[in-house]
Design a protein around this motif. Structure first.
Motif, short mmCIF file in Angstrom:
data_model
loop_
_atom_site.label_atom_id
_atom_site.label_comp_id
_atom_site.label_asym_id
_atom_site.label_seq_id
_atom_site.Cartn_x
_atom_site.Cartn_y
_atom_site.Cartn_z
N MET A 184 -114.59 89.59 67.83
CA MET A 184 -115.97 89.82 68.25
C MET A 184 -116.46 88.63 69.06
O MET A 184 -116.22 87.48 68.70
N PRO A 185 -117.21 88.90 70.11
CA PRO A 185 -117.72 87.80 70.93
C PRO A 185 -118.55 86.80 70.14
O PRO A 185 -118.60 85.64 70.51
N TYR A 186 -119.20 87.24 69.08
CA TYR A 186 -120.04 86.24 68.42
C TYR A 186 -119.24 85.13 67.77
O TYR A 186 -119.76 84.06 67.51
N ASP A 188 -116.61 83.86 69.37
CA ASP A 188 -116.45 83.00 70.54
C ASP A 188 -117.73 82.20 70.74
O ASP A 188 -117.70 81.01 71.02
N ALA A 189 -118.83 82.91 70.57
CA ALA A 189 -120.11 82.24 70.76
C ALA A 189 -120.24 81.08 69.79
O ALA A 189 -120.66 79.99 70.16
N ALA A 190 -119.85 81.31 68.55
CA ALA A 190 -119.95 80.23 67.57
C ALA A 190 -119.02 79.09 67.97
O ALA A 190 -119.38 77.91 67.86
N ARG A 191 -117.86 79.44 68.45
CA ARG A 191 -116.91 78.40 68.81
C ARG A 191 -117.45 77.57 69.97
O ARG A 191 -117.37 76.35 69.95
N THR A 192 -118.00 78.25 70.94
CA THR A 192 -118.54 77.46 72.06
C THR A 192 -119.76 76.66 71.62
O THR A 192 -120.14 75.70 72.26
N ALA A 193 -120.35 77.07 70.53
CA ALA A 193 -121.47 76.28 70.02
C ALA A 193 -120.97 75.07 69.27
O ALA A 193 -121.76 74.23 68.85
N GLY A 194 -119.67 74.99 69.06
CA GLY A 194 -119.10 73.82 68.41
C GLY A 194 -118.75 74.03 66.95
O GLY A 194 -118.55 73.07 66.22
N ALA A 195 -118.69 75.28 66.50
CA ALA A 195 -118.41 75.53 65.09
C ALA A 195 -116.93 75.32 64.78
O ALA A 195 -116.07 75.74 65.55
N GLY A 196 -116.65 74.67 63.66
CA GLY A 196 -115.27 74.50 63.22
C GLY A 196 -114.82 75.72 62.45
O GLY A 196 -115.63 76.60 62.15
N HIS A 204 -119.79 83.10 59.45
CA HIS A 204 -119.70 84.29 60.30
C HIS A 204 -118.76 85.36 59.77
O HIS A 204 -119.03 86.54 59.91
N HIS C 360 -109.92 69.75 68.89
CA HIS C 360 -111.17 70.36 68.45
C HIS C 360 -112.27 69.35 68.22
O HIS C 360 -113.41 69.53 68.64
N ARG C 367 -119.13 70.06 74.00
CA ARG C 367 -119.58 71.44 73.98
C ARG C 367 -121.07 71.58 74.23
O ARG C 367 -121.53 72.59 74.74
N PHE C 374 -122.69 85.72 76.95
CA PHE C 374 -121.65 86.74 77.04
C PHE C 374 -122.18 88.07 77.57
O PHE C 374 -123.38 88.32 77.59
N ALA C 379 -122.66 92.44 70.78
CA ALA C 379 -121.55 91.89 70.03
C ALA C 379 -121.59 90.38 69.96
O ALA C 379 -120.89 89.77 69.16
N ALA C 380 -122.40 89.76 70.81
CA ALA C 380 -122.37 88.31 70.87
C ALA C 380 -123.28 87.68 69.83
O ALA C 380 -123.33 86.46 69.70
N ASN C 382 -124.24 87.61 65.83
CA ASN C 382 -123.81 88.02 64.50
C ASN C 382 -124.90 88.88 63.86
O ASN C 382 -126.02 88.43 63.68
N LEU C 397 -125.32 72.72 64.77
CA LEU C 397 -123.93 72.28 64.66
C LEU C 397 -123.74 70.91 65.32
O LEU C 397 -122.87 70.15 64.94
N ARG C 443 -130.33 80.67 72.76
CA ARG C 443 -129.33 80.01 71.94
C ARG C 443 -128.59 78.96 72.77
O ARG C 443 -128.39 77.83 72.32
#
Ligand SMILES: Nc1ncnc2c1ncn2[C@@H]1O[C@H](COP(=O)(O)OP(=O)(O)OP(=O)(O)O)[C@@H](O)[C@H]1O
Ligand SMILES: Nc1ncnc2c1ncn2[C@@H]1O[C@H](COP(=O)(O)OP(=O)(O)OP(=O)(O)O)[C@@H](O)[C@H]1O
Ligand SMILES: [Mg+2]
Ligand SMILES: [Mg+2]
Ligand code: NI
Lengths: 295, 497, 559, 308
Positions: A184-186, A188-196, A204, C360, C367, C374, C379-380, C382, C397, C443
């Protein structure tokens, strides 16, 4: 247009929610669930007799309304003169406790493995899925048999066995869901937000697993009830004199032609219990899957 | 004339020498003969010729037997002294481990058999033997063919272990029925053996099928799929008896259901606790409730089948809750838990009795718990008490109590029973005295020892029942060891034939 | 002209789903040889109308509550049957024979386990009684008619073996196999590329001329309307807003709604923002190569190289538009920049730091400088997180906001994207598509990034909604000097926002330059082809330029 | 397709190897067989003699290697209890079990596909509800209760059907139904859901738009696609459930199959039988799974035609 979802979805959700009340069977199931839970929880208060108290002189007495009825024993007495109703309610209590404990164990074990498999990919995933395949290939009754024969069937072992009974179902569901969510894109969204990865899993992935897991949990509950009774049939379930629904049926089955009431009450409770839980589970599933409700 | 038996169990091998199980004993008498037989319709032993036409002691330790001539094995071989010597020595001088076990617990006094001529053999004992006929007529001393057996595998001139293994799946004897087909644990088919030396049996064939589920077994009888069913629990009797086409037959069988106790368990070392465990059990109540009063509750380890050595006057075991409480007090019992092991289904009413016993224990303040496991725990040092059965393997106290409770016998080997020199001395007198009175006295002394430091409590002789079609005329005979399905001439008849 | 009785005549049509009415009394006629376009935004009742005509609406859970749908009988054009009350059996005779339908989704509208031949044959057997060889021959001819190459071979293929464009041709062939009097096409090109779309439109037009059927063409794309329609119906919320000849509508729209719709529609040639003079570079890509799959020895797929040696520079405060057809590698490039996939080779220079190889942890600090919006706003986000947590998540974050400060920050962000502040306590599904996309932007803004990568950020939105979102982005750029990498397959939208435009084709940048230059003096052949395929208004009316509009494929056609 | 088949094969082999290992370890961990199967009343010497005889005192590792070697050469040892090659013991019982399994699966598929389709098509009417209630009920009744109730009803009271053995087709009726009960319940629900899923898809609308009759739409287009998912479940769930059910059903109907034998072997710790039995069942299950995977691939052109 791609965004067809919005109004339609909202409408469907609303419909789905309205639909809840519509089905009489589901309503009945909910009432049954409450009654069964209450009966189990308050069993010690509800039952007039000690579930273990024998009365060798009043064995195999039929229920109220039949000849030779022994006063007070509404559902009759069993092969050692114990009160069937009291035993059934206590049995319900133990069975429910077992089923819950088992379902939770399965959830924890299978869920964790599924989560790891879904998140880690690579050989970890392959390994876990190989375990799942293996578990599928060996009939679980056999596994249970081996473990119980090996460790003796104490309650702890039994809970453990019942617990691992459904782990592979959980694992498969969780892994599938995790992979679906991972796409799900969200995420990806979290990842680009810097989530580990840990944050992602916790914040999520897990919340989105709740509803499929709840559904599986209810299904596991009823499966375990059935499994416990099957193990009792093989003499490996809850050990006498402790009553569980399964062991009452399993041990009482020899009396079915002569004293069917011994089996009747607990068997009825098993059927009611699994039936109720199944319907609730299915209801939850239909609710979780919007598409299913609509077509 | 065909017959189908629905049996709760069918054994997984057929070899009379190797077997002494309650399951196996059902099957041997139809297919095998002993040298000396007895009249099974009588309780008192009355020896009759079997494969031997006559026998005499030519010395106190040597018996010489004249063999019947013209006896055929099922495979067509003629029985000669070689077969007899082979059969006996496979037990007396056993090398095949399963035989060794049996040799030790009952044939220890026999050193060997020897051929004199084609129809004469001699059996040698080490010491003077008071039980000659009894032992020679045992199931384990049944005769099998030598050439056939040796040729089953490997070298046809040598009796390898594998020959005996193979024999147990393709058994051949001299009895009135030959084993026509055998599926271990499933079915056994007997067919009439036309060359049988004795009177031809009434059945053309008999088919034993394992039907383990009680409801299915009773149903099979009712539908006519089975003509006889075994192991009918007392609670099912009324069901069958109420059917106009069916009936039940039964007897208090020559076997005790017993409770064994571990003398060496640290918590049970004090005999008073074990005495209390024993005294607390109201065996008559068990009999009334679970066996509808049809079982027999003994006062000591004895039964009528033992003939001269039957000593019902001894009171070794009794019900006395008051004394039990007192003993527990004396012993300073602190309420620790006593486990009582039982198999789930092996013994009729075993599980029920176990639960009832727990209640009885609770009555005198004993804290018991039933532990169901199919695994044998009699050799487990942790075992405290469990149920078991003590069959009469042959009609003598030695064939019942004696097999299990001899010095260095199985119970002692398993570490839950101790004997001392005094006990051994009494046992010697009981086992080998040629004077019956001396044996009785010695046995009474042994019983007294058991009473003082109990390792066992015989609960009752269970009432074993068979259900059958009304047209079947069969009943268990008092002269047999437990569970034998005897379909020989005179033992069974079918109406309308 | 002689009086030409309508072949299909809809009168006062009311359609309801449960208790909710979706179409409130629609009336229109279609004549033989005529194309009637039905336009309107999502949810306006277009599909409901189309499905009602075939009476398929009942299967979707809807109902015709009132009105008539009269179809002229084939024998006598003056007698009619009312489809709204026809018995099922008679109805089935009409479906597929006299009225046929082409659906929006070529990917899912064909049965995946039946061959093309079998699916065509079914119709032929049903309505023409053809079997075996005859059926096969007829099916082959039908495929040939829609100009499918190698029709013979296609008959034995399964849908998944065909590309999206081919599948839509199959759908059309299937609809036309019995030469119906009325063809209903429900957004038949929406899921397709511009270039494919142009081919399909031309095909339908050609066939109509040849067969003389009536076409009811449903679309939300005014560009398409201008290409194909004779008459136009504008629908809004189930009400007929405007009806008229195409030229009249484009020339002088009568209703406010139609005017608004026309205004929001981006038109190629409207002009782009003036290029910036030598902006300071914030993002530099050098020779980026990205491929997928081919991982282990057990990997299913052969590796796919999606990006082949791309070099780009993005200046401060600049918007760089990236266009190209579906599957050309636009998203892959964006994902590489965001380090959602790792490049096989090449360098990503973000504000002076090389980030293509950072792990990472090290990456996390960077980042905050670059954020992404998106394509699919559904879907982007949650679905199980509250808006407050959603929009502040990146800042949280990065430790830019303490837990307690998130609510305040969320309100501030919502205000900046013009959403009501009380939205913070809601969940994503409680917003419309445009609002959700605003949430995504909010966001991204939470960490005050210097670059925002917008991958098809408005493709999923209605024209008017999309317009509002691009306006919002422009405002943010003006106010905060953010740079945008704006990815879209729709050139008209790209033109409106971009200072410079890059054209991507099969993983490579084939043309890169100032917007005006790329659009007016394309150097590369592919760019020219792309521009030519954009639907144009061929009325000689008001709009000097070309009309086109955003349309986004729901499922991308794999190439 | 070839790659797909290869992957299936590798997966099957790995699974089986793991099962061989796990059963070996599990059986060895589960205690000394001597005590159980020759247990009561052995003298110390007798006991030792038996241990030597069965080679139970060798190191585990040694036993494992020996066992693996045996497995590879098709030798699985002798049963401790009846001292026959376990292959003979198990294989002669495999076929009766297989027959019962096949009968049950056939019955299950026929009944539950019919019911599942009905439930999906009429999901809004009482027919759908009724079917689902029956399905739930089927799932709620333990198979041994179902079996015993049938025995008492149809044999004991009505005397219609035989209870013992597997000789004639009439012997199959009750065991097959008893075993299918749960399976039918499970598969019906699954079929229903799969059908609902498919019936909601776009191509169903296309089929209707062509003018196809409802029956053809539901059966050809609906079931045609749903069967793909249904097939995958038959292997996965059904094989497992059936194997589990057989233990119970076989013992009630004195069916000479593996289920009952395995229970006894487990209780008696007859390792060789247990090991080979588990392996044989696992092979059967894996084979069924693999076959259904192949059937799945054949039914679904998207997999069938995928290039290697
Ligand atoms: N199956 C359904 N159940 C309930 N409501 C529906 C259903 N299908 C459509 N609707 C509602 O009916 C109205 C009209 O929908 P319709 O699908 O005709 O819109 P549309 O103009 O075709 O939109 P799009 O451009 O998104 O295809 C919408 O409000 C929608 O929410
Ligand atoms: N996760 C992936 N695994 C394998 N291949 C992929 C993956 N994502 C994309 N591809 C392939 O890479 C190529 C480029 O895809 P990409 O998504 O970058 O295209 P795009 O230009 O964004 O297309 P669209 O306009 O449809 O979004 C395509 O051939 C696609 O099939
Ligand atoms: Mg639509
Ligand atoms: Mg993309
Ligand atoms: Ni015994």
């Amino acid at each position: 247009m791609v965004s067809l979802a919005d109004p339609i979805l909202r409408m469907r959700r609303r419909k789905a929610r309205k639909g809840q009340g519509a089905d009489i069977i589901q309503k009945i199931a909910m009432v049954m669930a409450v009654l069964l839970a209450a009966a189990a929880i308050f069993a010690p208060l509800l039952t007039p007799f000690d579930p273990l108290g024998q009365s060798l002189l009043a064995r195999l007495r039929p229920p109220l309304g039949f000849e030779r009825y022994a006063a007070g024993h509404l559902a009759g007495t069993d092969e050692l003169g114990r009160d069937v109703l009291s035993r059934s309610l206590h049995g319900l209590r133990l069975t429910l406790a077992l089923a819950f404990a088992g379902a939770v164990i399965g959830l924890v074990v299978g869920g964790t493995l599924g989560l790891v498999a879904g998140l880690r990919r690579g050989w970890v995933e392959d390994g876990i899925m190989a375990l799942v395949d293996m578990q599928i290939a060996i009939p679980f009754t056999l596994v249970a048999l081996l473990v119980l024969a090996l460790m003796g069937s104490s309650l702890t072992v039994l809970v453990f066995v019942l617990g691992i009974a459904g782990w592979e179902q959980y694992a498969r569901i969780v892994r599938g869901e995790v992979r679906r969510i991972a796409a799900m894109p969200y995420l990806d969204a979290a990842r680009t937000a810097g989530a580990g990865p840990l944050y992602t899993a916790w914040r999520h992935v897990l919340p989105n697993l709740v509803s499929p897991l709840v559904v599986q949990f209810t299904l596991a509950l009823s499966n375990i009830v059935i499994l416990e009774s099957t193990l009792s049939f093989l003499g490996l379930g809850v050990q006498p004199p402790q009553p569980s629904l399964g062991s009452m049926v399993g041990l009482g089955r020899d009396y079915m032609p002569t004293a069917p009431w011994i089996v009747l009450t607990p068997a009825l409770l098993i059927v009611l219990l699994t039936f109720t839980v199944q319907i609730l589970g299915d209801w939850l599933r239909d609710r979780a899957d919007v598409r299913l409700r609509e077509r | 004339q065909d017959l189908t038996v629905g049996a709760a169990n069918v054994s997984s091998y057929i070899d009379p020498g190797r077997d002494h199980s309650n399951v196996g004993s059902q099957f041997y008498y139809n297919s095998f003969d002993t040298l000396i037989d007895r009249d099974h319709s009588k309780l008192e032993p009355e020896w009759v010729p079997g494969l031997a036409t006559s026998w005499e002691l030519i010395e106190p330790t040597v018996m010489e037997l004249k063999l019947r001539e013209g006896v055929k094995f099922h495979n067509g071989d003629e029985m000669t002294a070689d077969d007899v010597v082979f059969s006996l020595n496979r037990m007396f001088q056993a090398t095949f481990p399963p035989y060794v076990v049996r040799a030790k617990d009952r044939f220890a006094n026999f050193t060997g058999a020897e051929k004199v001529d084609d129809y004469t053999v001699r059996i040698h004992a080490e010491r003077e033997e008071p039980l000659w006929e009894t032992l020679v007529s045992m199931q384990q001393a049944m005769i099998i063919p030598e050439t056939y057996t040796k040729a089953l595998t490997g070298d046809p001139d040598v009796a390898e272990d594998s020959d005996f293994e193979a024999f147990s799946l393709a058994p051949v004897g001299t009895g009135p029925y030959r084993v026509a087909s055998f599926q271990p644990g499933e079915t056994l088919v007997w067919e009439r053996f036309d060359d049988f030396w004795g009177e031809q049996p009434p059945l053309e064939s008999a088919n034993v099928v394992q039907v383990s589920e009680t409801a299915s077994r009773v149903t099979a009888l009712k539908t006519g799929e089975a003509d006889i069913i075994t192991n009918v629990a007392p609670d099912q009797l009324s069901l069958i008896d109420s059917d106009p086409n069916l009936k039940t037959e039964g007897s208090a069988t020559a076997l005790f259901h017993v409770m064994i106790m571990n003398q060496n368990h640290p918590k049970l070392e004090d005999p008073r606790i074990r005495q209390a465990m024993s005294l607390a059990i109201n065996r008559d109540a068990l009999n009334e409730a679970l066996w509808l009063g049809k079982a027999v509750v003994p006062s000591t380890h004895t039964m009528a089948e033992m003939g001269a050595l039957h000593q019902p006057e001894l009171t070794t075991f009794e019900y006395d809750p008051e004394r039990a409480r007192a003993l527990l007090d004396e012993a300073g019992y602190d309420g620790f838990e006593i486990t009582y092991d039982t198999a789930a289904t092996y013994y009729t009413n075993g599980l029920l009795a176990a639960q009832a016993i727990m209640e009885m224990w609770a009555d005198v303040g004993l804290n018991g718990r039933v532990n169901v496991q199919d695994q044998w725990s009699g050799n487990d040092p942790e075992m405290m008490a469990r149920n078991w059965s003590n069959p009469m393997y042959f009609a003598d106290p030695f064939g019942s109590f004696g097999v299990m409770w001899a010095p260095e016998g199985p119970s002692e080997s398993e570490g839950r029973f101790n004997t001392d020199a005094e006990y051994a001395e009494k046992w010697e007198r009981f086992r080998f005295s040629t004077d019956v009175e001396a044996r009785k006295a010695a046995y009474a002394e042994l019983m007294e020892e058991i009473k003082q430091d109990p390792p066992v409590l015989p609960l009752y002789r269970p009432f074993e029942s068979w259900g059958m079609q009304k047209s079947v005329n069969w009943t268990p005979m008092p002269g047999h060891i437990p569970y034998v399905l005897d379909f020989r001439a005179g033992s069974i008849a079918l109406a309308g034939s | 002209m002689l009086r030409n009785p309508p072949v299909l005549s809809v009168k006062n049509l009311h359609v309801a789903f449960g208790s909710v009415e979706a179409v409130h009394g629609l009336s229109f006629d279609i004549h033989r040889g005529e194309t009637l376009a039905l336009v309107g935004e999502s949810g306006s009742g277009k599909s409901a109308t189309a499905l009602s005509i075939l009476r398929l609406i009942e299967r979707e859970g809807g109902r015709i509550t009132e009105g008539s749908i009269r179809l002229a009988t084939s024998q006598d054009p003056d007698t009619t049957v009312d489809l709204a009350s026809l018995a099922p059996a008679a109805l089935r005779k009409i479906r597929g024979d006299r009225i046929a339908m082409v659906f929006q989704e070529p990917m899912t509208s064909l049965n995946p386990v039946m061959t093309i031949g079998a699916q065509l044959g079914e119709t032929l057997m049903l309505h023409r009684g053809l079997r075996g060889r005859a059926a096969r021959e007829a099916a082959r001819a039908a495929l040939a008619r829609v100009r499918i190459p190698e029709p013979e071979r296609r008959l034995d293929q399964y849908p998944h073996e065909l590309s999206g464009g081919l599948r839509q041709r199959v759908m059309i062939a299937m609809a036309l196999v019995c030469e119906p009097d009325v063809l209903i096409a429900d957004e038949p090109t929406t899921a397709l590329d511009v270039t494919t779309q142009a081919e399909i439109l031309e095909l339908i037009e050609g066939l109509q001329r040849k067969l003389g059927m009536a076409v009811l063409f449903i679309t939300h794309d005014l560009g398409v309307v201008s290409e194909i329609a004779d008459r136009v119906l504008v629908l809004k919320d189930g009400d007929l807003i405007e009806e008229g000849r195409k030229s009249d509508l484009f020339a002088a729209p009568q209703s406010d709604y139609a005017r608004e719709l026309l205004a929001a529609t981006p038109r190629l040639g409207d002009g782009a923002p003036a290029p910036l003079a030598d902006p300071e570079p914030v993002l530099q890509l050098r020779d980026i190569v990205t491929s997928y799959g081919g991982g282990g020895p057990f990997s299913r797929k052969a590796p796919v190289t999606a990006v082949r040696g791309v070099s780009l520079t993005l200046g401060r405060g600049e918007t760089l538009g990236l266009v190209g057809e579906s599957g050309c590698g636009k998203s892959s490039l964006a994902r590489t920049v965001m380090r959602l996939v790792d490049p096989v080779s090449g360098e990503v220079d973000l504000l002076g730091s090389q980030i293509e190889a950072l792990d990472h942890k090290a990456l996390k600090a960077h980042r905050a400088k670059i954020q992404m919006v998106f394509q699919d706003p559904y879907a982007a986000l949650n679905p199980r997180m509250m808006v407050r947590d959603l929009v502040t998540e990146p800042a949280y974050l990065h430790g830019m906001v303490p837990d307690g400060g998130r609510a305040a920050m969320a309100r501030d962000l919502l205000e900046r994207v013009s959403l009501p502040a009380d939205a913070e306590n809601r969940y994503a599904h409680q917003f419309s598509g445009g609002q959700r996309q605003r949430l995504c932007i909010a966001r991204a803004l939470s960490v005050s990034p210097q670059i925002i990568v917008a991958d098809e950020a408005v493709s999923a939105l209605d024209v008017s909604t999309a317009r509002r979102v691009t306006d919002l982005m422009a405002r943010i750029q003006r106010e905060e000097g953010v740079s945008f990498l704006f990815i879209s397959h729709d050139i008209a939208v790209v033109e409106r926002v971009s200072h410079r435009i890059a054209v991507m084709y099969e993983g490579e940048i084939v043309e890169l330059g100032e917007a005006a230059q790329v659009l007016h003096a394309p150097r590369h052949a592919y760019t020219r082809r792309l521009l030519a395929a954009v639907p144009r208004v061929n009325t000689n009316m008001t709009f000097a330029g070309d009309a086109s509009e955003a349309h986004a494929p729901r499922a991308h056609v794999p190439s | 397709m070839i790659a797909y088949l290869l992957r299936l094969a590798v997966k099957a082999v790995v699974t089986l190897f793991a099962i061989v290992t796990v059963t070996f370890v599990a059986t060895r961990l589960s205690g000394n067989p001597i005590d159980t199967f020759l247990g009561e009343g052995l003298t110390a010497e007798g006991r030792q003699a038996l241990i030597d005889y069965f080679e139970l005192d060798r190191s585990l590792w040694h036993q494992y290697i020996a066992y693996l070697r045996g497995v590879l050469s098709g030798e699985f040892g002798l049963s401790f209890v009846d001292r026959r090659p376990v292959t003979a013991v198990v294989l002669e019982r495999l076929w009766p079990s297989g027959q019962l399994l096949l009968a049950s699966v056939a019955l299950t598929v026929v009944v539950s596909v019919t019911l599942g389709v009905l439930a999906a098509v009429y999901r809004r009417s009482w027919i759908g509800s009724a079917v689902m209630v029956v399905a739930f009920a089927g799932y709620a009744v333990p198979s041994f209760i179902l079996a015993i109730v049938m025995v008492l009803t149809f044999s004991y009271w009505l005397n219609w059907l035989p209870v013992v053995g597997n000789d004639t087709w009439r012997h199959f009726i009750m065991p097959t139904i008893a075993m299918s009960g749960v399976l039918i319940a499970a598969l019906t629900r699954f079929t229903r859901n799969a059908m609902l899923d498919v019936l909601g898809q776009d191509f169903i609308r296309t089929a209707r738009a062509k003018g196809l009759g409802e029956l053809r739409v539901v059966l050809k287009h609906g079931l045609g696609n749903a069967s793909i998912t249904v097939i995958s479940v038959i292997g996965l769930q059904i094989a497992g459930l059936a194997a589990a059910g057989s233990v119970v059903v076989e013992s009630i109907f004195s069916w000479p199959g593996v289920g009952q034998m395995l229970v006894n072997a487990a209780i008696l710790r007859d390792y060789p039988v247990l090991q080979f039995g588990v392996i044989a069942v696992a092979v059967a299950v894996v084979a069924i799974n693999t076959l259904t995977d192949i059937a799945y691939a054949l039914a679904d052109p998207r997999i069938r035609l995928a290039r290697a």
